[in-house]
Scaffold this active site. Sequence first.
Site, short mmCIF file in Angstrom:
data_model
loop_
_atom_site.label_atom_id
_atom_site.label_comp_id
_atom_site.label_asym_id
_atom_site.label_seq_id
_atom_site.Cartn_x
_atom_site.Cartn_y
_atom_site.Cartn_z
N CYS A 47 1.03 -1.52 0.17
CA CYS A 47 0.39 0.27 0.09
C CYS A 47 0.89 1.77 -0.08
O CYS A 47 2.16 0.91 0.45
CB CYS A 47 -0.61 -0.08 1.02
SG CYS A 47 -1.77 -1.43 1.29
N ARG A 74 1.24 1.91 -5.70
CA ARG A 74 1.83 0.31 -4.34
C ARG A 74 0.50 0.26 -4.18
O ARG A 74 0.86 -0.86 -4.17
CB ARG A 74 2.17 1.61 -3.44
CG ARG A 74 3.07 1.96 -3.55
CD ARG A 74 3.69 2.93 -2.18
NE ARG A 74 3.83 2.01 -1.25
CZ ARG A 74 5.47 1.45 -0.89
NH1 ARG A 74 6.32 1.84 -1.26
NH2 ARG A 74 5.70 0.93 -0.34
N TRP A 119 -3.49 -2.35 -1.67
CA TRP A 119 -3.66 -3.40 -2.47
C TRP A 119 -3.99 -4.59 -1.55
O TRP A 119 -3.08 -4.42 -1.24
CB TRP A 119 -2.47 -3.62 -3.11
CG TRP A 119 -2.05 -4.88 -4.65
CD1 TRP A 119 -2.74 -5.07 -5.68
CD2 TRP A 119 -1.33 -5.91 -4.07
NE1 TRP A 119 -2.22 -5.84 -6.34
CE2 TRP A 119 -1.03 -6.75 -5.35
CE3 TRP A 119 -0.66 -6.39 -2.94
CZ2 TRP A 119 -0.71 -7.72 -5.78
CZ3 TRP A 119 -0.08 -7.39 -3.01
CH2 TRP A 119 -0.26 -8.37 -4.62
N ASN A 149 0.73 0.18 5.96
CA ASN A 149 1.22 -0.39 5.10
C ASN A 149 2.73 -1.29 5.80
O ASN A 149 3.11 -1.25 6.25
CB ASN A 149 2.57 -0.31 4.31
CG ASN A 149 2.82 -0.57 2.88
OD1 ASN A 149 2.42 -1.37 2.51
ND2 ASN A 149 3.94 -0.39 2.53
N GLY A 150 2.24 -2.61 5.52
CA GLY A 150 2.32 -4.26 6.51
C GLY A 150 1.07 -5.07 6.44
O GLY A 150 0.48 -5.35 6.18
N GLU A 204 13.54 -11.07 -19.81
CA GLU A 204 12.81 -10.57 -19.84
C GLU A 204 11.64 -9.87 -21.13
O GLU A 204 11.05 -9.51 -20.37
CB GLU A 204 14.58 -9.04 -20.19
CG GLU A 204 13.74 -7.75 -19.45
CD GLU A 204 12.88 -8.11 -18.11
OE1 GLU A 204 12.65 -8.78 -17.16
OE2 GLU A 204 12.63 -6.42 -17.98
N LYS A 252 8.21 -8.99 -20.25
CA LYS A 252 7.87 -7.79 -20.07
C LYS A 252 5.94 -8.01 -20.66
O LYS A 252 4.92 -6.91 -20.94
CB LYS A 252 8.44 -6.49 -21.06
CG LYS A 252 9.30 -6.20 -20.01
CD LYS A 252 9.47 -4.74 -19.10
CE LYS A 252 9.18 -5.32 -18.12
NZ LYS A 252 9.87 -5.69 -16.84
N GLU A 309 3.33 -9.10 -18.62
CA GLU A 309 2.45 -8.57 -17.38
C GLU A 309 1.86 -7.44 -18.20
O GLU A 309 0.98 -6.83 -16.80
CB GLU A 309 3.72 -8.37 -16.54
CG GLU A 309 4.84 -7.27 -16.53
CD GLU A 309 5.75 -6.86 -15.70
OE1 GLU A 309 5.18 -6.85 -14.69
OE2 GLU A 309 6.78 -6.47 -16.02
N HIS A 352 13.59 -29.98 -27.17
CA HIS A 352 13.26 -30.94 -25.60
C HIS A 352 11.52 -30.85 -25.26
O HIS A 352 11.23 -31.10 -24.31
CB HIS A 352 14.52 -30.53 -25.05
CG HIS A 352 15.47 -30.76 -25.17
ND1 HIS A 352 15.62 -32.42 -25.44
CD2 HIS A 352 16.44 -29.70 -26.03
CE1 HIS A 352 16.83 -32.41 -25.61
NE2 HIS A 352 17.72 -30.64 -25.67
N LYS A 376 3.78 -2.67 -7.82
CA LYS A 376 5.06 -1.94 -7.87
C LYS A 376 5.95 -2.86 -6.92
O LYS A 376 7.18 -3.37 -7.18
CB LYS A 376 5.14 -0.70 -7.78
CG LYS A 376 6.76 -0.72 -8.70
CD LYS A 376 7.15 -0.52 -9.33
CE LYS A 376 8.04 0.16 -9.81
NZ LYS A 376 9.00 -0.51 -11.71
#
Length: 602
Positions: free
Chosen positions: A6, A30, A77, A103-104, A475, A479, A482, A498, A597
Site C-alpha cells: 500500500c 503501490r 492493494w 502498510n505492512g 525479460e 514484459k 505482465e 525438448h 510495484k
Amino acid sequence: MVSFVCGIFGCLCDGAPQVILDGLKRLEYRGYDSVGVAVINNNKIALEKDKGRIDQFIGGLDETRLYGEVGVGHTRWATHGAPCKENAHPHLDCTKTIAVVHNGVLENFLQLREELARKGHHFTSNTDTEVIPHMIEEGMKAGLPLKEAVVQATKSIKGSMACIIIGTSEPNKMICVRRESPLVIGVGPKGAYCASDIPALLPFTKRVLIMQDDTIATLERGRVNLEEIGGGAVEPQFSNVTWDLKMAEKSGYPHFMIKEIYDQPVAIRDTLKVPETFLDRAADLLNDKIYLSGSGTSYHACLSTSYMMSRLLGIDVRPVLSSEFNEAVSDLQGSTVVAVSQSGETADTLSAVKYAKGKGAKILGITNTLGSSITVLSNAYICTQSGPEIGVAATKTFLTQLTALDLLTLRVGLKKGRISEGDYRSMSQQMNRLPRLIEETLGRCEKVKELALKYSTRRNAFFLARGINVATAMEGALKLKEISYIHAEGYPAGESKHGPISLVERDFLCVFIAPRDATRGRVIGNIMEMKARGAEIFSIITEGDEELKEVSNEFFEVPEAPDLLYPMLCTVPLQVFAYHVANFRGLDPDKPRNLAKSVTVL
Ligand code: M6R
C-alpha cells in the site's frame, strides 16, 4: 501469508485533504484497489473511503465534509479482505477519535483481535490493520497520551508496519512508526509530511528523512521529534533530495512506462558515475563462491550477470530465484550473495538475504532505493541511479542493474588479475558508449510500434536466444505477459526441441534475440527449426545482418556494438514492443492487473 502492499500519506498543512489526495496519486503505483482519507476537523475525525481508484474516488467525494489541517490517506492493494469500502483504510477505534493508515503485515493480528473483542471492541473490517487503532484506544483508556499509547501498541504487535496515526486528543500532531515497511518524513515551508516514498513528497519539500526500523516520530508544524520505539532519542538526519518533481512525473509522456524507457540513457549515464570507492568496497566482498539472487526482472539481471562473470572472470557463479533460495542453497559459509532488487523491499529477496546472512554469507546489495531494507541488511551496496520508477513494469531499473553489475564484474576482474589493465580500460570505454547507443536504438523504435500493432492480437509468443541473451529473452517475455496479458515464454533456443516446439503451428509468434555474437550461427539454426513449422519470426538483430533479415518475417536492427552491450541494446525494443502491444489492446501499461510495484509479500 496475508498482506497489503500500500501507499500511505499524512500531513500537517493548510488544505490537508487536497495535499493528501495529491500525495496518494503519486503513490498509486503501490496499490490501487481502494482509497481513503481521514482529517481532523472541529475536534472530530471526518472519514471518506471507498473501493476503486483515486480519480474515481475524487469524482464521488463530498468535499464539504473534508477540510482541515491534519490528515492521513491510504491507497491499497489487497490480498486479504476483499477490496471494499469496509476494508479500505483509514481505520478508526470505537470512539472514532483515532485514525490509522498502515502498510505492512501484522502476523499476530488474529490473537490481538480476539483479545480486543473480549474487552468489548467492535470491528468493522477483515483487515489486520484495524487492531491498531483499538490497541491505541486501550492504551489511552489507561491514561496514556497518544504517542505513548502508540508505542505500547507497537510493542505487542508482531510483523511489519509503516503507520501514520492522528487523534483528536492532540489535534496538531501526527505520529509515524516504521518497522520493516518504508516511511519517509518531509519538512517544508508550508508544513510537515510523511509518506511511503520520496516522490510523493517532492511537490511539497525536498528535505527528507528516511525513517529507520523501529523508530517513531512525532510531527508538528515546524518540529520533528524522533525516537527509538524502545526509548531513546534519535537525532533527525535530514538530507536534500536531488530528484525534481519532473523526474517523478510523466514529463509529457502518456504513461510512466514509456517515459521511463526513454529515461534510460540518462539513468545509465548516471549509474556509470558510481564512484570507484563504492565499486571497490563491493568488489572486495566477492570471492570465488558467489550467488546472485533476485525476483522477476531483477532475477534476469542476475542470470545475465552469471554469464558475464563466467565469461570475463572465469568464475561460475550461481543465479538463484529469491523465492527458491532458502530451499535451493545450503552451503553458504564463506560465500557472497549479491542481492538484486530495485525497490530493496521485495519480501522474497529480503528473506533470501536474511537466510544467507544467518548461514554466514556476506551480502552485497544492488538496489535503486537508498535507505531501503536491502541497504540496511547488506555489508556493502551499490545504488543504481535510475531515479524513481513508477510504472509497475521494471524498465530503466533493469538496464541500470545490468550497468552496475557489468561495472562490478570489470572491477573484480581487474582487482583479481583476471582482466588486464588494458582490457579493463577498453571495456570501460565500451561501457561509456552505452548511453549514446541506447539513444540511437530508441530513435529507431517507431518501427517497433508498427510491429506491435501487427502482433497485438496474438495469444502466445516465444522469446528465444542463446547464451547471455537467454536472460534478455526471458525479460522480453516477462514484459509482454505482465502488461499485455499475452501468454509469453522466454527460454534458451536450444530447448525448443525438448518440448515447447510441439506448440508451434502456422503463425505462432517467435521473437528471436539474435545479435552478431558467438551464438548467432546456432540461433539461425533454431530460427530455421521454427520456420519449418510455420512460425512467424520477429528477430532482434545487429544492423546490416542480411542473412538474419532474410530468414525473418520481421526484424529490428540494433546498432553494431561490443558483445558486452548487446543485452542492454536488445532489451530496449522488447520493452517498447510490450508497451505498444498493451496500448493497442486497450490496457493500462502502468497498472497491470493483480500486480504491485513493491512486492512485500512472501
Ligand atoms: O523491486 P524488485 O527489483 O526486487 O522487484 C522484483 C520483481 O517483483 C520485479 O522485477 C517484477 O518482476 C517487475 N514488475 C517486472 O517488470
